[in-house]
Scaffold this motif. Structure first.
Motif, PDB file in Angstrom:
ATOM      1  N   MET A   1       7.110  35.469 -21.099  1.00  0.00           N
ATOM      2  CA  MET A   1       7.390  34.053 -20.854  1.00  0.00           C
ATOM      3  C   MET A   1       8.876  33.865 -20.591  1.00  0.00           C
ATOM      4  SD  MET A   1       5.814  31.139 -20.701  1.00  0.00           S
ATOM      5  CE  MET A   1       4.298  31.487 -21.585  1.00  0.00           C
ATOM      6  N   ASP A   2       9.204  33.089 -19.588  1.00  0.00           N
ATOM      7  CA  ASP A   2      10.593  32.850 -19.215  1.00  0.00           C
ATOM      8  C   ASP A   2      11.267  31.967 -20.259  1.00  0.00           C
ATOM      9  OD1 ASP A   2      12.990  32.191 -18.084  1.00  0.00           O
ATOM     10  OD2 ASP A   2      12.157  31.705 -16.125  1.00  0.00           O
ATOM     11  N   PRO A   3      12.342  32.463 -20.958  1.00  0.00           N
ATOM     12  CA  PRO A   3      12.995  31.649 -21.973  1.00  0.00           C
ATOM     13  C   PRO A   3      13.697  30.430 -21.408  1.00  0.00           C
ATOM     14  CG  PRO A   3      14.246  33.660 -21.575  1.00  0.00           C
ATOM     15  CD  PRO A   3      12.946  33.798 -20.832  1.00  0.00           C
ATOM     16  N   ARG A   4      13.818  30.343 -20.071  1.00  0.00           N
ATOM     17  CA  ARG A   4      14.403  29.149 -19.476  1.00  0.00           C
ATOM     18  C   ARG A   4      13.382  28.026 -19.366  1.00  0.00           C
ATOM     19  NH1 ARG A   4      16.614  32.052 -14.214  1.00  0.00           N
ATOM     20  NH2 ARG A   4      14.539  32.971 -14.501  1.00  0.00           N
ATOM     21  N   SER A   5      12.096  28.334 -19.593  1.00  0.00           N
ATOM     22  CA  SER A   5      11.076  27.302 -19.616  1.00  0.00           C
ATOM     23  C   SER A   5      11.319  26.400 -20.823  1.00  0.00           C
ATOM     24  CB  SER A   5       9.687  27.931 -19.707  1.00  0.00           C
ATOM     25  OG  SER A   5       9.435  28.771 -18.603  1.00  0.00           O
ATOM     26  N   PRO A   6      10.760  25.192 -20.802  1.00  0.00           N
ATOM     27  CA  PRO A   6      11.053  24.267 -21.898  1.00  0.00           C
ATOM     28  C   PRO A   6      10.399  24.670 -23.212  1.00  0.00           C
ATOM     29  CG  PRO A   6       9.428  23.326 -20.406  1.00  0.00           C
ATOM     30  CD  PRO A   6       9.936  24.573 -19.754  1.00  0.00           C
ATOM     31  N   ILE A   7      11.006  24.216 -24.292  1.00  0.00           N
ATOM     32  CA  ILE A   7      10.372  24.243 -25.604  1.00  0.00           C
ATOM     33  C   ILE A   7       9.542  22.973 -25.699  1.00  0.00           C
ATOM     34  CG2 ILE A   7      10.737  24.274 -28.096  1.00  0.00           C
ATOM     35  CD1 ILE A   7      11.752  26.776 -26.706  1.00  0.00           C
ATOM     36  N   LEU A   8       8.270  23.100 -26.048  1.00  0.00           N
ATOM     37  CA  LEU A   8       7.421  21.930 -26.229  1.00  0.00           C
ATOM     38  C   LEU A   8       7.395  21.575 -27.712  1.00  0.00           C
ATOM     39  CD1 LEU A   8       5.397  19.778 -25.354  1.00  0.00           C
ATOM     40  CD2 LEU A   8       3.584  21.521 -25.489  1.00  0.00           C
ATOM     41  N   VAL A   9       7.888  20.402 -28.044  1.00  0.00           N
ATOM     42  CA  VAL A   9       7.847  19.889 -29.411  1.00  0.00           C
ATOM     43  C   VAL A   9       6.648  18.957 -29.513  1.00  0.00           C
ATOM     44  CG1 VAL A   9       9.019  18.455 -31.119  1.00  0.00           C
ATOM     45  CG2 VAL A   9      10.333  20.099 -29.753  1.00  0.00           C
ATOM     46  N   VAL A  10       5.768  19.219 -30.482  1.00  0.00           N
ATOM     47  CA  VAL A  10       4.600  18.370 -30.703  1.00  0.00           C
ATOM     48  C   VAL A  10       4.757  17.742 -32.082  1.00  0.00           C
ATOM     49  CG1 VAL A  10       2.088  18.234 -30.658  1.00  0.00           C
ATOM     50  CG2 VAL A  10       3.258  20.025 -29.352  1.00  0.00           C
ATOM     51  N   GLU A  11       5.153  16.474 -32.104  1.00  0.00           N
ATOM     52  CA  GLU A  11       5.500  15.798 -33.355  1.00  0.00           C
ATOM     53  C   GLU A  11       5.279  14.306 -33.178  1.00  0.00           C
ATOM     54  OE1 GLU A  11       6.148  14.667 -36.723  1.00  0.00           O
ATOM     55  OE2 GLU A  11       6.819  16.770 -36.646  1.00  0.00           O
ATOM     56  N   ARG A 120      13.422  36.290 -28.094  1.00  0.00           N
ATOM     57  CA  ARG A 120      14.230  37.500 -27.890  1.00  0.00           C
ATOM     58  C   ARG A 120      15.415  37.223 -26.972  1.00  0.00           C
ATOM     59  NH1 ARG A 120       8.915  39.390 -28.187  1.00  0.00           N
ATOM     60  NH2 ARG A 120       8.584  40.958 -29.805  1.00  0.00           N
ATOM     61  N   LEU A 121      16.107  36.124 -27.244  1.00  0.00           N
ATOM     62  CA  LEU A 121      17.276  35.799 -26.436  1.00  0.00           C
ATOM     63  C   LEU A 121      18.401  36.773 -26.743  1.00  0.00           C
ATOM     64  CD1 LEU A 121      17.334  31.908 -26.674  1.00  0.00           C
ATOM     65  CD2 LEU A 121      16.420  33.336 -24.866  1.00  0.00           C
ATOM     66  N   PRO A 122      19.186  37.159 -25.740  1.00  0.00           N
ATOM     67  CA  PRO A 122      20.300  38.075 -25.985  1.00  0.00           C
ATOM     68  C   PRO A 122      21.352  37.446 -26.876  1.00  0.00           C
ATOM     69  CG  PRO A 122      20.382  37.199 -23.749  1.00  0.00           C
ATOM     70  CD  PRO A 122      19.059  36.779 -24.329  1.00  0.00           C
ATOM     71  N   ASP A 123      22.170  38.267 -27.502  1.00  0.00           N
ATOM     72  CA  ASP A 123      23.149  37.804 -28.469  1.00  0.00           C
ATOM     73  C   ASP A 123      24.064  36.730 -27.916  1.00  0.00           C
ATOM     74  OD1 ASP A 123      22.125  39.502 -30.328  1.00  0.00           O
ATOM     75  OD2 ASP A 123      23.637  41.067 -30.041  1.00  0.00           O
ATOM     76  N   GLU A 124      24.457  36.858 -26.647  1.00  0.00           N
ATOM     77  CA  GLU A 124      25.386  35.886 -26.105  1.00  0.00           C
ATOM     78  C   GLU A 124      24.793  34.498 -26.040  1.00  0.00           C
ATOM     79  OE1 GLU A 124      23.764  38.305 -22.566  1.00  0.00           O
ATOM     80  OE2 GLU A 124      24.522  38.662 -24.592  1.00  0.00           O
ATOM     81  N   GLU A 125      23.442  34.424 -25.976  1.00  0.00           N
ATOM     82  CA  GLU A 125      22.795  33.123 -25.964  1.00  0.00           C
ATOM     83  C   GLU A 125      22.811  32.475 -27.335  1.00  0.00           C
ATOM     84  OE1 GLU A 125      21.520  31.348 -23.451  1.00  0.00           O
ATOM     85  OE2 GLU A 125      22.327  32.850 -22.106  1.00  0.00           O
ATOM     86  N   ALA A 126      23.090  33.266 -28.374  1.00  0.00           N
ATOM     87  CA  ALA A 126      23.074  32.740 -29.733  1.00  0.00           C
ATOM     88  C   ALA A 126      24.428  32.193 -30.155  1.00  0.00           C
ATOM     89  CB  ALA A 126      22.638  33.836 -30.706  1.00  0.00           C
ATOM     90  N   ARG A 127      25.397  32.171 -29.253  1.00  0.00           N
ATOM     91  CA  ARG A 127      26.685  31.568 -29.580  1.00  0.00           C
ATOM     92  C   ARG A 127      26.494  30.087 -29.881  1.00  0.00           C
ATOM     93  NH1 ARG A 127      31.252  34.384 -28.432  1.00  0.00           N
ATOM     94  NH2 ARG A 127      32.468  32.467 -28.373  1.00  0.00           N
ATOM     95  N   ARG A 128      27.396  29.559 -30.664  1.00  0.00           N
ATOM     96  CA  ARG A 128      27.314  28.147 -31.005  1.00  0.00           C
ATOM     97  C   ARG A 128      27.836  27.328 -29.824  1.00  0.00           C
ATOM     98  NH1 ARG A 128      29.920  25.993 -35.714  1.00  0.00           N
ATOM     99  NH2 ARG A 128      31.757  27.174 -35.051  1.00  0.00           N
ATOM    100  N   VAL A 129      26.901  26.865 -29.027  1.00  0.00           N
ATOM    101  CA  VAL A 129      27.260  26.123 -27.821  1.00  0.00           C
ATOM    102  C   VAL A 129      26.535  24.782 -27.833  1.00  0.00           C
ATOM    103  CG1 VAL A 129      27.228  26.084 -25.301  1.00  0.00           C
ATOM    104  CG2 VAL A 129      27.625  28.245 -26.512  1.00  0.00           C
ATOM    105  N   LEU A 130      27.289  23.704 -27.605  1.00  0.00           N
ATOM    106  CA  LEU A 130      26.717  22.380 -27.441  1.00  0.00           C
ATOM    107  C   LEU A 130      26.670  22.063 -25.960  1.00  0.00           C
ATOM    108  CD1 LEU A 130      28.637  20.359 -30.200  1.00  0.00           C
ATOM    109  CD2 LEU A 130      26.424  21.493 -30.389  1.00  0.00           C
ATOM    110  N   ARG A 131      25.544  21.506 -25.499  1.00  0.00           N
ATOM    111  CA  ARG A 131      25.415  21.166 -24.088  1.00  0.00           C
ATOM    112  C   ARG A 131      24.814  19.780 -23.946  1.00  0.00           C
ATOM    113  NH1 ARG A 131      23.645  26.631 -24.176  1.00  0.00           N
ATOM    114  NH2 ARG A 131      25.001  28.026 -22.975  1.00  0.00           N
ATOM    115  N   TRP A 132      25.350  19.006 -23.018  1.00  0.00           N
ATOM    116  CA  TRP A 132      24.726  17.753 -22.609  1.00  0.00           C
ATOM    117  C   TRP A 132      25.258  17.422 -21.214  1.00  0.00           C
ATOM    118  CZ3 TRP A 132      29.210  17.702 -25.355  1.00  0.00           C
ATOM    119  CH2 TRP A 132      30.208  16.803 -24.943  1.00  0.00           C
ATOM    120  N   ALA A 133      24.417  16.732 -20.456  1.00  0.00           N
ATOM    121  CA  ALA A 133      24.785  16.410 -19.066  1.00  0.00           C
ATOM    122  C   ALA A 133      25.320  17.681 -18.398  1.00  0.00           C
ATOM    123  CB  ALA A 133      25.794  15.264 -19.028  1.00  0.00           C
TER     124      ALA A 133
END
Length: 228
Positions: A1-11, A120-133
């Motif tokens: 599964m492509d990790p760039r696909s969305p996370i589906l939250v069901v809540e 199984r995201l690579p380590d660099e993806e686990a950096r503390r990064v905030l993103r918006w817009a």
């Protein structure tokens, strides 16, 4: 599964759902939200998410029915996130194909770590990064960049103020709180100084600066979601 696909939250609980969507987006994930079981089925079929975060107690189809359906049709990793802590619910969830089980109340940071581990995201993806817009903030490197425009230069005070707001999404913070936490004690820390810094931060961020919203009568808040 492509990790760039969305996370589906069901809540179906609005405050919890809003917090999950906001937190996962700030962690760099694309997120879709379903608030009942039937909507979750439709979104999962349409978007083919990389992973599902699933509450068990849902209107329409409950979480167990969704796990049963997805086990045969979707084969997507599912992390159950629920207030149900009894052993029977845990065993039934795993028996229906859930890959993880996290009981409420929970730490969002722990959920994000579990999601990254499952994808199984690579380590660099686990950096503390905030993103918006179009903005990315690397909290460890203390750098800010805009997509297509590259790094954005901030003074130390501007960056401290931006980080203080961005790490507290949705919270209305008074000018006094912002000054106390983000400005040095030996410099001007009055309301006018805070307003001036925020104005400069907004200008440097371009359209994304509108997410630093004025909380009338209070101060400011950071809202990563689009709004008026």
């Amino acid at each position: 599964m492509d990790p760039r696909s969305p996370i589906l939250v069901v809540e179906d609980d609005p405050p919890i759902a809003a917090g999950l969507v906001r937190g996962l987006k700030l962690a760099g994930f694309q997120v879709s939200l379903a608030t009942d079981g039937r909507q979750a089925l439709e979104l999962a079929e349409k978007e083919r998410p990389a992973l599902v975060v699933l509450d068990l107690n849902l209107p329409g189809l409950d979480g167990f029915e969704l796990l049963e359906a997805w086990r045969h049709r979707l084969r997507v990793p599912v992390i159950v996130l629920t207030a149900r802590q009894e052993l029977e619910a845990r065993l039934r969830s795993f028996g229906l194909g859930a890959v993880d089980y996290l009981a409420k109340p929970f730490w969002l940071e722990e959920l994000i770590v579990r999601i990254r581990a499952r994808l199984r995201l690579p380590d660099e993806e686990a950096r503390r990064v905030l993103r918006w817009a179009d903005v990315s903030i690397d909290l460890d490197a203390r750098t800010v960049s805009r997509e297509g425009a590259g790094p954005v230069a901030f003074t130390r005070n501007e960056l401290d103020m931006l980080l203080y707001l961005a790490e507290r999404p949705g919270r209305a913070l008074t000018r006094e709180q912002i000054a106390d936490q983000a400005l040095p004690p030996n410099e001007e820390r009055d309301a006018r100084t805070v307003d001036s810094h925020v104005a400069r931060i907004r200008k440097k961020l371009g359209p994304a600066g509108a997410h630093l919203r004025t909380a009338w009568g209070i101060g400011y808040r950071f809202d990563p979601e689009p709004g008026p």
